[in-house]
Structures are given as C-alpha cells and as structure tokens.
Write a protein that holds these residues in place. Structure first.
Motif, PDB file in Angstrom:
ATOM      1  N   ASP A 194      35.829  33.822  39.599  1.00  0.00           N
ATOM      2  CA  ASP A 194      34.923  33.978  40.054  1.00  0.00           C
ATOM      3  C   ASP A 194      35.035  33.394  41.162  1.00  0.00           C
ATOM      4  O   ASP A 194      35.539  32.442  41.180  1.00  0.00           O
ATOM      5  CB  ASP A 194      33.492  33.842  39.670  1.00  0.00           C
ATOM      6  N   ASN A 195      34.052  33.826  42.144  1.00  0.00           N
ATOM      7  CA  ASN A 195      34.095  32.878  43.869  1.00  0.00           C
ATOM      8  C   ASN A 195      35.359  32.517  44.700  1.00  0.00           C
ATOM      9  O   ASN A 195      35.427  31.738  44.516  1.00  0.00           O
ATOM     10  CB  ASN A 195      33.391  31.723  44.309  1.00  0.00           C
ATOM     11  N   LYS A 216      35.228  26.883  42.447  1.00  0.00           N
ATOM     12  CA  LYS A 216      35.342  28.040  40.993  1.00  0.00           C
ATOM     13  C   LYS A 216      35.441  28.441  39.481  1.00  0.00           C
ATOM     14  O   LYS A 216      35.020  27.577  38.701  1.00  0.00           O
ATOM     15  CB  LYS A 216      37.505  28.410  40.924  1.00  0.00           C
ATOM     16  N   ASP A 217      33.742  29.392  39.803  1.00  0.00           N
ATOM     17  CA  ASP A 217      33.073  30.002  38.506  1.00  0.00           C
ATOM     18  C   ASP A 217      33.708  30.631  37.171  1.00  0.00           C
ATOM     19  O   ASP A 217      34.697  31.995  38.215  1.00  0.00           O
ATOM     20  CB  ASP A 217      32.272  30.662  38.579  1.00  0.00           C
ATOM     21  N   LYS A 218      34.194  30.053  35.966  1.00  0.00           N
ATOM     22  CA  LYS A 218      35.226  30.561  35.473  1.00  0.00           C
ATOM     23  C   LYS A 218      34.140  31.726  34.062  1.00  0.00           C
ATOM     24  O   LYS A 218      33.077  30.838  33.727  1.00  0.00           O
ATOM     25  CB  LYS A 218      36.050  29.648  34.554  1.00  0.00           C
ATOM     26  N   LYS A 265      32.440  25.941  34.145  1.00  0.00           N
ATOM     27  CA  LYS A 265      33.415  25.568  34.852  1.00  0.00           C
ATOM     28  C   LYS A 265      34.725  25.467  34.428  1.00  0.00           C
ATOM     29  O   LYS A 265      35.807  25.304  34.804  1.00  0.00           O
ATOM     30  CB  LYS A 265      33.044  23.940  35.478  1.00  0.00           C
ATOM     31  N   SER A 266      34.532  26.385  33.075  1.00  0.00           N
ATOM     32  CA  SER A 266      36.618  25.625  32.283  1.00  0.00           C
ATOM     33  C   SER A 266      35.595  27.121  31.526  1.00  0.00           C
ATOM     34  O   SER A 266      34.999  27.455  31.241  1.00  0.00           O
ATOM     35  CB  SER A 266      36.900  24.810  31.531  1.00  0.00           C
TER      36      SER A 266
END
Length: 99
Positions: A44-45, A51-53, A73-74
C-alpha cells in the motif's frame, strides 16, 4: 484444504511463501473442515516512501466465511497478526456452535 497465495504489486520471494504456508498448517488444529484459504499480500502507499505491507486472509468453511485484514511494516508481521485474529474468530465461531 486448498491454499491460494497472491502477491499484489510485487513478487513474493520463496522465504515469504514458505513462512505463510508453514503458519497456515496450524489453522487445521482449530477447524477440521476448512475448504479454501486465500491469502493476499499487498503493498500500500506505493507512491510514498513509507510502504505499508497488508495481509488479507479469507477462510471458507461449510456455510461460513472468515476474513481478516492487517497491515504493518513487514509482511511477516502483518500475516502473523492477521492469522492470530483469524484463529480467534474461528475459536469463537466453534464455541458458539457448541453452545
């Protein structure tokens, strides 16, 4: 149990796929009649630097469907949190049916 893993906007490496498959084997202990499991791993983003996972899990059992979505974040952390939430849903549903 039919497992379908899809990665959206990126290609998942073998280590991530193995992590998902290994964790999903444990879900059989909570419900014995699982028909299908869909796992969606998304970025996402993508436009921004952060970057969001996102991990989404959809589980089909006879006459019911469970869905969970988590982001962090992961991918491993997102998937683990989603799986934990999903296990809680499955347990509550089984307790409700038993009562």
């Amino acid at each position: 149990m039919n497992v379908n893993i899809q990665s959206v906007r990126f290609t998942a490496d073998a280590k991530l796929i193995e992590h998902v498959n290994r964790k999903l084997q444990k879900i059989n202990t909570f419900h014995d009649r699982i028909i299908k499991v869909d796992v969606y791993l998304k970025l996402d983003n993508v436009v921004h630097t952060i970057k969001d996972k996102i991990a989404e899990i959809r589980v089909q059992v006879p006459r019911h469907q469970f869905f969970v979505k988590c982001s962090s974040k992961s991918f491993e952390e997102s998937f683990d949190n989603a799986l934990e939430s999903l296990v809680n849903q499955v347990k509550r549903r089984k307790e409700k049916q038993a009562a």
